[in-house]
Design an enzyme around this catalytic site. Structure first.
Site, PDB file in Angstrom:
ATOM      1  N   LYS A 148       0.851  -1.189   0.000  1.00 22.48           N
ATOM      2  CA  LYS A 148       0.000   0.000   0.000  1.00 22.48           C
ATOM      3  C   LYS A 148       0.889   1.242   0.000  1.00 22.48           C
ATOM      4  O   LYS A 148       1.465   1.614   1.013  1.00 22.48           O
ATOM      5  CB  LYS A 148      -0.896   0.048   1.243  1.00 22.48           C
ATOM      6  CG  LYS A 148      -1.981   1.103   1.106  1.00 22.48           C
ATOM      7  CD  LYS A 148      -2.420   1.720   2.409  1.00 22.48           C
ATOM      8  CE  LYS A 148      -1.598   2.870   2.865  1.00 22.48           C
ATOM      9  NZ  LYS A 148      -1.565   4.046   1.989  1.00 22.48           N
ATOM     10  N   GLU A 159       9.714   1.533  10.802  1.00 20.99           N
ATOM     11  CA  GLU A 159      10.755   2.545  10.575  1.00 20.99           C
ATOM     12  C   GLU A 159      10.045   3.890  10.625  1.00 20.99           C
ATOM     13  O   GLU A 159       9.203   4.174   9.784  1.00 20.99           O
ATOM     14  CB  GLU A 159      11.425   2.356   9.204  1.00 20.99           C
ATOM     15  CG  GLU A 159      12.079   1.007   8.995  1.00 20.99           C
ATOM     16  CD  GLU A 159      13.210   0.736   9.966  1.00 20.99           C
ATOM     17  OE1 GLU A 159      13.772   1.694  10.541  1.00 20.99           O
ATOM     18  OE2 GLU A 159      13.532  -0.440  10.181  1.00 20.99           O
ATOM     19  N   CYS A 208      13.708  11.174   6.378  1.00 22.31           N
ATOM     20  CA  CYS A 208      13.649  10.768   7.786  1.00 22.31           C
ATOM     21  C   CYS A 208      15.007  10.995   8.453  1.00 22.31           C
ATOM     22  O   CYS A 208      15.095  11.177   9.655  1.00 22.31           O
ATOM     23  CB  CYS A 208      13.232   9.313   7.894  1.00 22.31           C
ATOM     24  SG  CYS A 208      14.178   8.257   6.811  1.00 22.31           S
ATOM     25  N   GLU A 237       9.839  16.473  15.346  1.00 21.26           N
ATOM     26  CA  GLU A 237      10.126  16.335  13.913  1.00 21.26           C
ATOM     27  C   GLU A 237       9.297  17.357  13.132  1.00 21.26           C
ATOM     28  O   GLU A 237       8.069  17.380  13.243  1.00 21.26           O
ATOM     29  CB  GLU A 237       9.793  14.914  13.427  1.00 21.26           C
ATOM     30  CG  GLU A 237      10.222  14.680  11.994  1.00 21.26           C
ATOM     31  CD  GLU A 237       9.881  13.280  11.466  1.00 21.26           C
ATOM     32  OE1 GLU A 237       8.744  12.830  11.661  1.00 21.26           O
ATOM     33  OE2 GLU A 237      10.770  12.655  10.847  1.00 21.26           O
TER      34      GLU A 237
HETATM   35  P1  NAD Z   1       2.382   8.593   7.678  1.00 18.89           P
HETATM   36  O1  NAD Z   1       2.614   7.901   8.963  1.00 18.89           O
HETATM   37  O2  NAD Z   1       1.342   9.643   7.615  1.00 18.89           O
HETATM   38  O3  NAD Z   1       2.021   7.556   6.525  1.00 18.89           O
HETATM   39  C1  NAD Z   1       2.847   6.454   6.207  1.00 18.89           C
HETATM   40  C2  NAD Z   1       2.005   5.367   5.547  1.00 18.89           C
HETATM   41  O4  NAD Z   1       1.099   4.850   6.529  1.00 18.89           O
HETATM   42  C3  NAD Z   1       1.136   5.860   4.387  1.00 18.89           C
HETATM   43  O5  NAD Z   1       1.075   4.878   3.385  1.00 18.89           O
HETATM   44  C4  NAD Z   1      -0.224   6.028   5.051  1.00 18.89           C
HETATM   45  O6  NAD Z   1      -1.311   5.945   4.147  1.00 18.89           O
HETATM   46  C5  NAD Z   1      -0.225   4.875   6.024  1.00 18.89           C
HETATM   47  N1  NAD Z   1      -1.170   5.008   7.137  1.00 18.89           N
HETATM   48  C6  NAD Z   1      -1.698   6.147   7.645  1.00 18.89           C
HETATM   49  N2  NAD Z   1      -2.551   5.846   8.658  1.00 18.89           N
HETATM   50  C7  NAD Z   1      -2.549   4.506   8.781  1.00 18.89           C
HETATM   51  C8  NAD Z   1      -3.236   3.590   9.635  1.00 18.89           C
HETATM   52  N3  NAD Z   1      -4.095   4.018  10.552  1.00 18.89           N
HETATM   53  N4  NAD Z   1      -2.999   2.274   9.501  1.00 18.89           N
HETATM   54  C9  NAD Z   1      -2.109   1.830   8.574  1.00 18.89           C
HETATM   55  N5  NAD Z   1      -1.446   2.642   7.722  1.00 18.89           N
HETATM   56  C10 NAD Z   1      -1.662   3.964   7.824  1.00 18.89           C
HETATM   57  O7  NAD Z   1       3.811   9.173   7.216  1.00 18.89           O
HETATM   58  P2  NAD Z   1       4.169  10.072   5.954  1.00 18.89           P
HETATM   59  O8  NAD Z   1       3.709  11.464   6.202  1.00 18.89           O
HETATM   60  O9  NAD Z   1       3.704   9.396   4.705  1.00 18.89           O
HETATM   61  O10 NAD Z   1       5.763  10.007   5.951  1.00 18.89           O
HETATM   62  C11 NAD Z   1       6.570  10.843   6.695  1.00 18.89           C
HETATM   63  C12 NAD Z   1       7.062  10.164   7.945  1.00 18.89           C
HETATM   64  O11 NAD Z   1       7.766   8.972   7.605  1.00 18.89           O
HETATM   65  C13 NAD Z   1       8.075  10.988   8.730  1.00 18.89           C
HETATM   66  O12 NAD Z   1       7.792  10.894  10.096  1.00 18.89           O
HETATM   67  C14 NAD Z   1       9.415  10.334   8.400  1.00 18.89           C
HETATM   68  O13 NAD Z   1      10.412  10.544   9.356  1.00 18.89           O
HETATM   69  C15 NAD Z   1       9.008   8.915   8.295  1.00 18.89           C
HETATM   70  N6  NAD Z   1       9.987   8.147   7.514  1.00 18.89           N
HETATM   71  C16 NAD Z   1      10.779   7.240   8.174  1.00 18.89           C
HETATM   72  C17 NAD Z   1      11.749   6.518   7.488  1.00 18.89           C
HETATM   73  C18 NAD Z   1      12.610   5.510   8.192  1.00 18.89           C
HETATM   74  O14 NAD Z   1      13.132   4.601   7.530  1.00 18.89           O
HETATM   75  N7  NAD Z   1      12.820   5.601   9.497  1.00 18.89           N
HETATM   76  C19 NAD Z   1      11.906   6.718   6.107  1.00 18.89           C
HETATM   77  C20 NAD Z   1      11.079   7.646   5.470  1.00 18.89           C
HETATM   78  C21 NAD Z   1      10.115   8.339   6.178  1.00 18.89           C
END
Ligand code: NAD
Length: 492
Positions: free
Chosen positions: A172, A247, A281, A382
């Protein structure tokens, strides 16, 4: 263009489906419509993935790996096209988009190599005429949930180890960046990946993500995203005793000691703080600087920031692209106000860009705060935008303490010429990744990627550590003595 799910080797079109717009963050233009799938769509995909997995697990791993070589080769052939689509949907500048696609290609070839390794242990038995070994077994159907900031690299970190190890997957992608997933599906189709091995279900996290987590046949959830969402995923997955690999967010720092090569440090800070417009990230969002070099670092940063060109990342001259959407602009603007209220000094930037040619996109000025208190919200939370908070310290010990004071533990960096300070720092910095004389970004795919505390839950993407997420260890004892041999009893 309407993007539909790719399930069981087919594009699933439907009359009743609802769609949401995919917007180019550089121009505000709609570039596609993506399906908002339902729980039923997830059920259909899991069923296909489960059926396909039984046969896929029996395909010899070197043969599974051959598909990855082909996937990697096609990605390489299409690198420029993929990079352009990536820049259009996510906004990162084209040079970085090429780099991200390259990361996917590297991961494909690296994991293809695992097809001839997937190493376990062969150990002596404590009993005579008995053989002991461990092998990696596939887990089954795995669920991959990915964010918008690295739409192809993160999916590659997860999907390639998953399939080489004999699993099938449901992926997804984030609704902001589904085009990379669409492009990957075209590649799966072209290389003839057996139907049901790779399945893409588009849609909202709250419906599709939740349905994946709740489905009893999805045995692993590999999630990358914010810490807030990750916590929720872990709680729900935990109830079903699923393996959940998380992650999550970061609040990464570059430490600049008094003996550092300051020009090099400034270059590294700019690259890791404003590259990808601060939406990595691992982005540097704190600079922890020794008091003796504070002024020099500030002045050189300000000087270099003048050369940062902002605009549409498809233009090769642009260094800083847009942020993902209006919501991100609001969040960053809110943190600028929080910083001012907390008494931090704004040295540069701090505004949404309103210039005529940029007004339809989502642009924020590269921003530099100084005299930031280590425990203020600006320094602890963040922001995920192009904002640096400079914090002054008086010693290496204080720098490490400040670095470790946040709830996250992804990446850290130290600039110093002193080997003793460097080794002390790499030991004591509480992050999953440590850079020495380089900024906080730039991970390579053959080492584990992930972090401590609020960044992760002990698993890792990338590197051979990723195989631990997508396999179960199976220990096998073969007794060829023809007698009953009781371990720990007959030999003591
Ligand atoms: P997000 O948490 O809003 O979304 C991430 C994914 O989770 C999306 O596909 C989203 O649709 C899905 N999602 C949202 N709600 C959900 C739920 N209730 N159940 C299951 N899935 C759900 O994050 P974002 O805004 O897309 O990405 C940015 C964040 O990701 C930042 O905090 C960044 O630091 C982090 N990030 C971490 C890494 C790492 O490897 N540590 C790498 C890249 C990004």
């Amino acid at each position: 263009m309407k993007l539909n799910n790719y399930v069981n080797g087919n594009w699933q079109e439907s009359e009743q489906a609802t769609y949401t717009a995919v917007v180019n963050p550089a121009t505000g233009e709609e570039i596609a419509q993506v399906k908002l799938s339902t729980e039923e769509d997830v059920n259909i995909a899991v069923k296909a993935a489960k059926k396909a997995q039984q046969e896929w697990a029996l395909v010899p791993a070197p043969e599974r790996a051959d598909y990855l070589y082909e996937i990697g080769s096609l990605m390489k052939e299409r690198k420029e096209h993929l990079a352009e689509v990536l820049t259009k949907e996510m906004g990162k500048v084209i040079e970085e988009a090429r780099g991200e696609v390259q990361e996917g290609i590297d991961m494909a070839f690296y994991m293809a190599g695992e097809g001839r390794r997937l190493v376990g242990d062969t150990v002596p038995s404590e009993l005579q005429n008995k053989f002991a070994m461990s092998v990696r077994a596939p887990v089954g159907v795995v669920g991959l949930i990915t964010p918008w900031n690295f739409p192809i690299a993160i999916a590659s970190w997860k999907s390639f180890p998953a399939i080489v190890a004999g699993n099938t997957f449901l992926w997804k992608p984030a609704t902001e960046t589904p085009l990379m997933a669409y492009e990957m599906a075209l590649i799966y189709e072209e290389v003839g990946l057996p139907a049901g091995v790779a399945n893409i279900v588009f849609g909202a996290g709250s419906t599709v993500g939740t349905a994946m987590i709740e489905h009893p046949d999805v045995r692993v959830i590999s999630f990358t995203g914010s810490t807030e969402t990750g916590r929720h995923v872990a709680e729900r997955g935990g109830r079903h005793l699923k393996k959940v690999s998380l992650e999550m967010g970061g609040k990464n720092a570059v430490i600049v000691m008094e003996d550092a090569n300051i020009d090099l440090a400034v270059e590294g800070i700019l690259w890791s703080a404003y590259g990808t417009t601060g939406q990595r990230c691992t982005a540097c969002s704190r600079v922890i600087v020794h008091k003796d070099v504070k002024e020099e670092v500030e002045n050189k940063l300000l000087q270099q920031m003048e050369g940062l060109t902002i605009g549409n990342g498809l233009d090769e001259k642009i260094k800083v692209g847009p942020v993902i959407n209006k919501k991100a602009l609001r969040k960053i603007s809110d943190y600028i106000e929080i910083g001012k209220e907390e008494g931090a000094k704004l040295l540069a930037g701090g505004n949404v860009l309103q210039k005529e040619d940029l007004k339809d996109g989502h642009y924020f000025e590269p921003t530099l705060f100084t005299d930031v208190k280590w425990n203020s919200r600006l320094a602890q939370e963040e922001i995920f935008g192009p904002v640096i908070s400079l914090i002054v310290v008086e010693s290496l010990e204080e720098a490490i303490k400040v670095n470790n004071s946040v709830d996250y533990g992804l990446s850290s960096s130290i600039y110093s010429q002193d080997v003793n300070k460097i080794f002390q720092a790499q030991r004591d910095l509480d992050t999953g990744i440590v850079y020495v004389n380089a900024g906080t970004t730039g991970a390579e795919i053959h080492l584990p990627f992930g972090g401590t505390k609020g960044t992760g839950n002990g698993h890792r993407d990338s590197g051979k550590a990723a195989l631990d997420v997508f396999t179960e260890w199976k220990s096998i004892y073969v007794d060829f003595s023809g007698t009953l041999q009781r371990a720990q009893i007959d030999n003591n």
